[in-house]
Design a protein around this motif. Sequence first.
Motif, PDB file in Angstrom:
ATOM      1  N   THR A 163       4.078   9.899  -7.514  1.00 64.99           N
ATOM      2  CA  THR A 163       5.147  10.162  -8.469  1.00 64.99           C
ATOM      3  C   THR A 163       4.610  10.328  -9.883  1.00 64.99           C
ATOM      4  O   THR A 163       4.947  11.281 -10.584  1.00 64.99           O
ATOM      5  N   PHE A 164       3.763   9.411 -10.321  1.00 62.86           N
ATOM      6  CA  PHE A 164       3.298   9.437 -11.700  1.00 62.86           C
ATOM      7  C   PHE A 164       2.233  10.489 -11.961  1.00 62.86           C
ATOM      8  O   PHE A 164       2.012  10.874 -13.107  1.00 62.86           O
ATOM      9  N   THR A 165       1.561  10.965 -10.940  1.00 61.36           N
ATOM     10  CA  THR A 165       0.580  12.035 -11.135  1.00 61.36           C
ATOM     11  C   THR A 165       1.165  13.391 -10.792  1.00 61.36           C
ATOM     12  O   THR A 165       0.473  14.392 -10.885  1.00 61.36           O
ATOM     13  N   LEU A 166       2.433  13.414 -10.390  1.00 54.53           N
ATOM     14  CA  LEU A 166       3.144  14.645 -10.047  1.00 54.53           C
ATOM     15  C   LEU A 166       2.481  15.409  -8.906  1.00 54.53           C
ATOM     16  O   LEU A 166       2.457  16.635  -8.886  1.00 54.53           O
TER      17      LEU A 166
ATOM     18  N   LEU B  37      -9.414  12.481  -9.880  1.00 55.08           N
ATOM     19  CA  LEU B  37      -9.472  11.020  -9.800  1.00 55.08           C
ATOM     20  C   LEU B  37     -10.117  10.419 -11.037  1.00 55.08           C
ATOM     21  O   LEU B  37      -9.653   9.404 -11.551  1.00 55.08           O
ATOM     22  N   ALA B  38     -11.186  11.035 -11.515  1.00 50.94           N
ATOM     23  CA  ALA B  38     -11.848  10.525 -12.723  1.00 50.94           C
ATOM     24  C   ALA B  38     -10.902  10.573 -13.916  1.00 50.94           C
ATOM     25  O   ALA B  38     -10.830   9.624 -14.705  1.00 50.94           O
ATOM     26  N   ALA B  39     -10.162  11.660 -14.067  1.00 46.39           N
ATOM     27  CA  ALA B  39      -9.209  11.774 -15.171  1.00 46.39           C
ATOM     28  C   ALA B  39      -8.089  10.745 -15.031  1.00 46.39           C
ATOM     29  O   ALA B  39      -7.675  10.123 -16.016  1.00 46.39           O
TER      30      ALA B  39
ATOM     31  N   ARG C  25      -3.621  13.814   0.088  1.00 49.28           N
ATOM     32  CA  ARG C  25      -4.990  13.741   0.614  1.00 49.28           C
ATOM     33  C   ARG C  25      -5.933  14.622  -0.205  1.00 49.28           C
ATOM     34  O   ARG C  25      -7.048  14.225  -0.527  1.00 49.28           O
ATOM     35  N   ASP C  26      -5.480  15.807  -0.573  1.00 54.29           N
ATOM     36  CA  ASP C  26      -6.303  16.696  -1.394  1.00 54.29           C
ATOM     37  C   ASP C  26      -6.569  16.097  -2.768  1.00 54.29           C
ATOM     38  O   ASP C  26      -7.659  16.245  -3.328  1.00 54.29           O
ATOM     39  N   ALA C  27      -5.571  15.420  -3.329  1.00 52.63           N
ATOM     40  CA  ALA C  27      -5.733  14.805  -4.646  1.00 52.63           C
ATOM     41  C   ALA C  27      -6.796  13.709  -4.619  1.00 52.63           C
ATOM     42  O   ALA C  27      -7.574  13.570  -5.562  1.00 52.63           O
ATOM     43  N   PHE C  28      -6.851  12.932  -3.520  1.00 54.25           N
ATOM     44  CA  PHE C  28      -7.855  11.880  -3.417  1.00 54.25           C
ATOM     45  C   PHE C  28      -9.255  12.445  -3.199  1.00 54.25           C
ATOM     46  O   PHE C  28     -10.245  11.784  -3.486  1.00 54.25           O
ATOM     47  N   ARG C  29      -9.363  13.670  -2.726  1.00 56.09           N
ATOM     48  CA  ARG C  29     -10.675  14.299  -2.515  1.00 56.09           C
ATOM     49  C   ARG C  29     -11.197  14.989  -3.767  1.00 56.09           C
ATOM     50  O   ARG C  29     -12.375  15.312  -3.849  1.00 56.09           O
ATOM     51  N   ASP C  30     -10.318  15.213  -4.742  1.00 60.66           N
ATOM     52  CA  ASP C  30     -10.696  15.906  -5.969  1.00 60.66           C
ATOM     53  C   ASP C  30     -11.281  14.900  -6.969  1.00 60.66           C
ATOM     54  O   ASP C  30     -10.562  14.129  -7.600  1.00 60.66           O
ATOM     55  N   GLY C  31     -12.595  14.917  -7.119  1.00 60.59           N
ATOM     56  CA  GLY C  31     -13.280  13.951  -7.970  1.00 60.59           C
ATOM     57  C   GLY C  31     -12.896  14.046  -9.436  1.00 60.59           C
ATOM     58  O   GLY C  31     -12.739  13.025 -10.115  1.00 60.59           O
TER      59      GLY C  31
ATOM     60  N   PRO D 271       0.814  -1.223   0.000  1.00 63.29           N
ATOM     61  CA  PRO D 271       0.000   0.000   0.000  1.00 63.29           C
ATOM     62  C   PRO D 271       0.849   1.276   0.000  1.00 63.29           C
ATOM     63  O   PRO D 271       0.540   2.226  -0.724  1.00 63.29           O
ATOM     64  N   VAL D 272       1.922   1.291   0.775  1.00 60.13           N
ATOM     65  CA  VAL D 272       2.777   2.478   0.814  1.00 60.13           C
ATOM     66  C   VAL D 272       3.476   2.675  -0.523  1.00 60.13           C
ATOM     67  O   VAL D 272       3.551   3.791  -1.042  1.00 60.13           O
ATOM     68  N   LEU D 273       3.957   1.600  -1.111  1.00 54.55           N
ATOM     69  CA  LEU D 273       4.598   1.688  -2.416  1.00 54.55           C
ATOM     70  C   LEU D 273       3.607   2.180  -3.471  1.00 54.55           C
ATOM     71  O   LEU D 273       3.942   3.007  -4.319  1.00 54.55           O
ATOM     72  N   GLY D 274       2.370   1.700  -3.399  1.00 54.88           N
ATOM     73  CA  GLY D 274       1.343   2.154  -4.334  1.00 54.88           C
ATOM     74  C   GLY D 274       1.065   3.641  -4.211  1.00 54.88           C
ATOM     75  O   GLY D 274       0.941   4.342  -5.209  1.00 54.88           O
ATOM     76  N   LEU D 275       0.962   4.141  -2.986  1.00 53.96           N
ATOM     77  CA  LEU D 275       0.743   5.573  -2.785  1.00 53.96           C
ATOM     78  C   LEU D 275       1.915   6.406  -3.294  1.00 53.96           C
ATOM     79  O   LEU D 275       1.721   7.455  -3.911  1.00 53.96           O
ATOM     80  N   MET D 276       3.123   5.922  -3.066  1.00 53.32           N
ATOM     81  CA  MET D 276       4.292   6.665  -3.531  1.00 53.32           C
ATOM     82  C   MET D 276       4.372   6.680  -5.056  1.00 53.32           C
ATOM     83  O   MET D 276       4.685   7.710  -5.660  1.00 53.32           O
TER      84      MET D 276
END
Length: 57
Positions: A23-26, A42-44, A33-39, A14-19
Amino acid sequence: MPAAGSVLEHLLWPVLGLMLYATFTLVPLNHLRDAFRDGRFLAAAVLGNFVLIPILA
């Protein structure tokens, strides 16, 4: 400390996946946390990674 190794082993993927996601979404790790809240974001990301890229590949 064999018990700590077992716990850390379960946290590895899980930690490797988050990192890798960050990395790949910059996305900086402190804004993850803010990125996961932005619908829309996430959809894109899901559309690009699981629909468009496989079609192109």
